[in-house]
Scaffold this motif. Structure first.
Motif, PDB file in Angstrom:
ATOM      1  N   ASP A 128       0.854  -1.195   0.000  1.00  0.00           N
ATOM      2  CA  ASP A 128       0.000   0.000   0.000  1.00  0.00           C
ATOM      3  C   ASP A 128       0.892   1.247   0.000  1.00  0.00           C
ATOM      4  O   ASP A 128       2.110   1.165   0.081  1.00  0.00           O
ATOM      5  CB  ASP A 128      -0.979  -0.001   1.181  1.00  0.00           C
ATOM      6  CG  ASP A 128      -0.269   0.009   2.533  1.00  0.00           C
ATOM      7  OD1 ASP A 128       0.955   0.271   2.566  1.00  0.00           O
ATOM      8  OD2 ASP A 128      -0.928  -0.224   3.549  1.00  0.00           O
ATOM      9  N   GLU A 129       0.257   2.412  -0.077  1.00  0.00           N
ATOM     10  CA  GLU A 129       1.049   3.630  -0.257  1.00  0.00           C
ATOM     11  C   GLU A 129       2.014   3.878   0.902  1.00  0.00           C
ATOM     12  O   GLU A 129       3.157   4.285   0.713  1.00  0.00           O
ATOM     13  CB  GLU A 129       0.128   4.839  -0.422  1.00  0.00           C
ATOM     14  CG  GLU A 129       0.918   6.068  -0.849  1.00  0.00           C
ATOM     15  CD  GLU A 129       0.152   7.370  -0.739  1.00  0.00           C
ATOM     16  OE1 GLU A 129       0.593   8.344  -1.345  1.00  0.00           O
ATOM     17  OE2 GLU A 129      -0.873   7.407  -0.032  1.00  0.00           O
ATOM     18  N   LYS A 130       1.545   3.581   2.112  1.00  0.00           N
ATOM     19  CA  LYS A 130       2.389   3.836   3.280  1.00  0.00           C
ATOM     20  C   LYS A 130       3.675   3.002   3.197  1.00  0.00           C
ATOM     21  O   LYS A 130       4.766   3.481   3.493  1.00  0.00           O
ATOM     22  CB  LYS A 130       1.597   3.456   4.537  1.00  0.00           C
ATOM     23  CG  LYS A 130       2.157   4.025   5.818  1.00  0.00           C
ATOM     24  CD  LYS A 130       1.183   3.765   6.952  1.00  0.00           C
ATOM     25  CE  LYS A 130       1.811   4.072   8.298  1.00  0.00           C
ATOM     26  NZ  LYS A 130       0.976   3.599   9.397  1.00  0.00           N
ATOM     27  N   ARG A 132       6.059   4.317   0.477  1.00  0.00           N
ATOM     28  CA  ARG A 132       6.818   5.469   0.972  1.00  0.00           C
ATOM     29  C   ARG A 132       7.951   5.016   1.885  1.00  0.00           C
ATOM     30  O   ARG A 132       9.071   5.512   1.802  1.00  0.00           O
ATOM     31  CB  ARG A 132       5.879   6.416   1.738  1.00  0.00           C
ATOM     32  CG  ARG A 132       4.972   7.204   0.797  1.00  0.00           C
ATOM     33  CD  ARG A 132       4.009   8.107   1.555  1.00  0.00           C
ATOM     34  NE  ARG A 132       3.291   8.955   0.604  1.00  0.00           N
ATOM     35  CZ  ARG A 132       3.689  10.158   0.232  1.00  0.00           C
ATOM     36  NH1 ARG A 132       4.804  10.672   0.737  1.00  0.00           N
ATOM     37  NH2 ARG A 132       3.007  10.858  -0.646  1.00  0.00           N
ATOM     38  N   SER A 165       2.903  10.332   5.256  1.00  0.00           N
ATOM     39  CA  SER A 165       1.631  10.840   4.726  1.00  0.00           C
ATOM     40  C   SER A 165       1.414  12.349   4.877  1.00  0.00           C
ATOM     41  O   SER A 165       0.691  12.937   4.099  1.00  0.00           O
ATOM     42  CB  SER A 165       0.483  10.097   5.387  1.00  0.00           C
ATOM     43  OG  SER A 165       0.604  10.224   6.787  1.00  0.00           O
ATOM     44  N   CYS A 169       2.509  12.675  -4.020  1.00  0.00           N
ATOM     45  CA  CYS A 169       2.452  11.516  -4.895  1.00  0.00           C
ATOM     46  C   CYS A 169       3.676  10.625  -4.718  1.00  0.00           C
ATOM     47  O   CYS A 169       4.793  11.113  -4.594  1.00  0.00           O
ATOM     48  CB  CYS A 169       2.364  11.990  -6.348  1.00  0.00           C
ATOM     49  SG  CYS A 169       2.094  10.631  -7.483  1.00  0.00           S
ATOM     50  N   THR A 170       3.445   9.307  -4.702  1.00  0.00           N
ATOM     51  CA  THR A 170       4.590   8.400  -4.573  1.00  0.00           C
ATOM     52  C   THR A 170       5.218   8.091  -5.932  1.00  0.00           C
ATOM     53  O   THR A 170       6.225   7.421  -6.010  1.00  0.00           O
ATOM     54  CB  THR A 170       4.172   7.068  -3.920  1.00  0.00           C
ATOM     55  OG1 THR A 170       2.964   6.641  -4.530  1.00  0.00           O
ATOM     56  CG2 THR A 170       3.951   7.236  -2.441  1.00  0.00           C
TER      57      THR A 170
END
Length: 294
Positions: free
Chosen positions: A213-215, A218, A226, A232-233
Motif C-alpha cells: 500500500d502507499e504507506k 513510501r 503521509s 504523490c509516490t
C-alpha cells in the motif's frame, strides 16, 4: 543401501525439497534443507536454536518459492496436459511471476496474560505465485499453464517473513528486509532446477512489488510519510499542484533516482538551507531499500 534409504526417507518429510540454482546464488548459503531462519541475520537450521527475543522470523526466499512450486505441482502437470504439451519435452523455459506484498499487521501486543513482552506492532512480508508459463520451443510464444484464480485471497498468499516492527520504522525494516531483497536480486540472474512431475525442470522468476500500500511504498522508497507536501509516490507533485491539476501527472520516479536524491540529501553538495535542500530532493529523506513498481 542405507544412504539411499535415508535420502528417500528425507524426501517424504513435509516441506523438504531438493533443488539447485544454476548458476549458484550469490551471497546465499548452498544448503537446501533450510528451516525457519532468524530474520535479522543469516540463517539457523532449527527454530529451537534461536533466542526467544529475536524480532523476526522468516523462510529463505528461494526455499519458500520452491515449497510454493511443489504445492502447485499437480496444477502445473494438469496445465501442461490441458494445453496438449508433452511434459517429457517441457523441461526448461518455465517462467514464474511472483507478486510481493508487505503490510503492517497493526497492534499485536498481548493485552493480558504472561507471554513475553513484545513490541506492539508487526509487519508481514508475503508473496503470491500469480502465473506460470512455459515456452515449449524456441520460436513459439510462451503458453500459460497456471494462473492464480484468486490472486488477492488469503489462501493463495504465502507469508515469508513475520517481524515485530512498526512499518514506519525505516531503519529496522531495512535491516530485516535487506537480506530478502538481496536474495530476490540473486534469483533474477539464475535458474531454479527442481523436480516437478518426476523430471528436473528449470524455472526463472519475475517479481512484481504490487502488493504494497502507499504507506509501505513510501517507507521502502525512502519518501516522506503521509503528512508530506509531496503528495504523490510516483511523481514530484505537491499538494497544491495536485489540487489545481489532476490530469498532467506522469510517472517520474525511479528507485535509482530516489537513491541519487538520498545522496544529495545526505551530503548537501550545494550547501543549501534545509528548505532548499528539501525542495531539491522532493521529499526523499531516507535511503530507499526496496524497489517498488507502480
Amino acid at each position: 543401501p542405507l544412504h539411499t534409504l535415508r535420502s528417500a526417507e528425507k524426501e517424504l518429510l513435509p516441506g523438504f525439497h531438493q533443488f539447485e540454482w544454476q548458476p549458484a546464488l550469490k551471497n546465499v548459503s548452498s544448503s537446501w534443507n533450510v528451516g525457519i531462519i532468524d530474520g535479522l541475520s543469516g540463517w539457523m537450521s532449527f527454530v529451537d536454536d534461536v533466542p526467544a527475543e529475536t524480532i523476526a522470523r522468516r523462510f529463505r526466499y528461494d526455499v519458500a518459492l520452491v515449497s510454493a512450486l511443489k504445492d502447485l505441482e499437480e496444477d502445473i502437470m494438469e496445465g501442461l496436459r490441458e494445453r496438449g504439451l508433452d511434459d517429457s519435452t517441457c523441461t526448461s523455459g518455465f517462467t514464474v511471476v511472483v507478486k510481493e506484498s508487505c503490510d503492517g499487521m497493526g497492534d499485536v501486543s498481548e493485552k493480558h496474560g504472561c507471554g513475553p513482552a513484545v513490541p506492539e506492532k508487526a509487519v508481514r512480508f508475503s508473496f503470491t505465485i500469480m502465473s506460470i508459463s512455459v515456452r515449449a520451443d524456441c520460436e513459439g510464444d510462451a503458453v500459460t499453464i497456471f494462473q492464480e484464480q484468486k490472486p488477492n485471497s488469503e489462501l493463495s498468499c504465502r507469508p515469508m517473513c513475520l517481524t515485530f516492527v512498526d512499518e514506519s520504522d525505516h531503519e529496522t525494516l531495512t535491516a530485516i528486509l535487506g537480506p530478502v531483497v538481496a536474495e530476490r536480486k540473486a534469483m533474477l540472474d539464475s535458474r531454479l532446477i527442481l523436480s516437478v512431475g518426476g523430471l528436473l525442470r528449470s524455472f526463472r522468476f519475475f517479481f512484481r512489488g504490487t502488493g504494497y500500500d502507499e504507506k509501505m511504498v513510501r517507507e521502502m522508497e525512502g519518501l516522506e510519510a503521509s503528512g508530506s507536501t509531496y503528495v504523490c509516490t510516483l511523481c514530484d507533485s505537491t499538494r497544491a499542484e495536485a489540487s489545481e491539476n489532476m490530469v498532467l501527472h506522469s510517472i517520474t520516479r525511479s528507485h535509482g533516482e530516489n537513491l541519487e536524491r538520498y545522496e544529495i540529501w545526505r551530503t548537501n553538495p550545494f550547501s543549501e538551507s534545509a528548505e532548499e535542500l528539501r525542495d531539491r530532493v522532493k521529499g526523499v529523506s531516507a535511503k530507499p531499500f526496496m524497489e517498488t513498481q507502480p
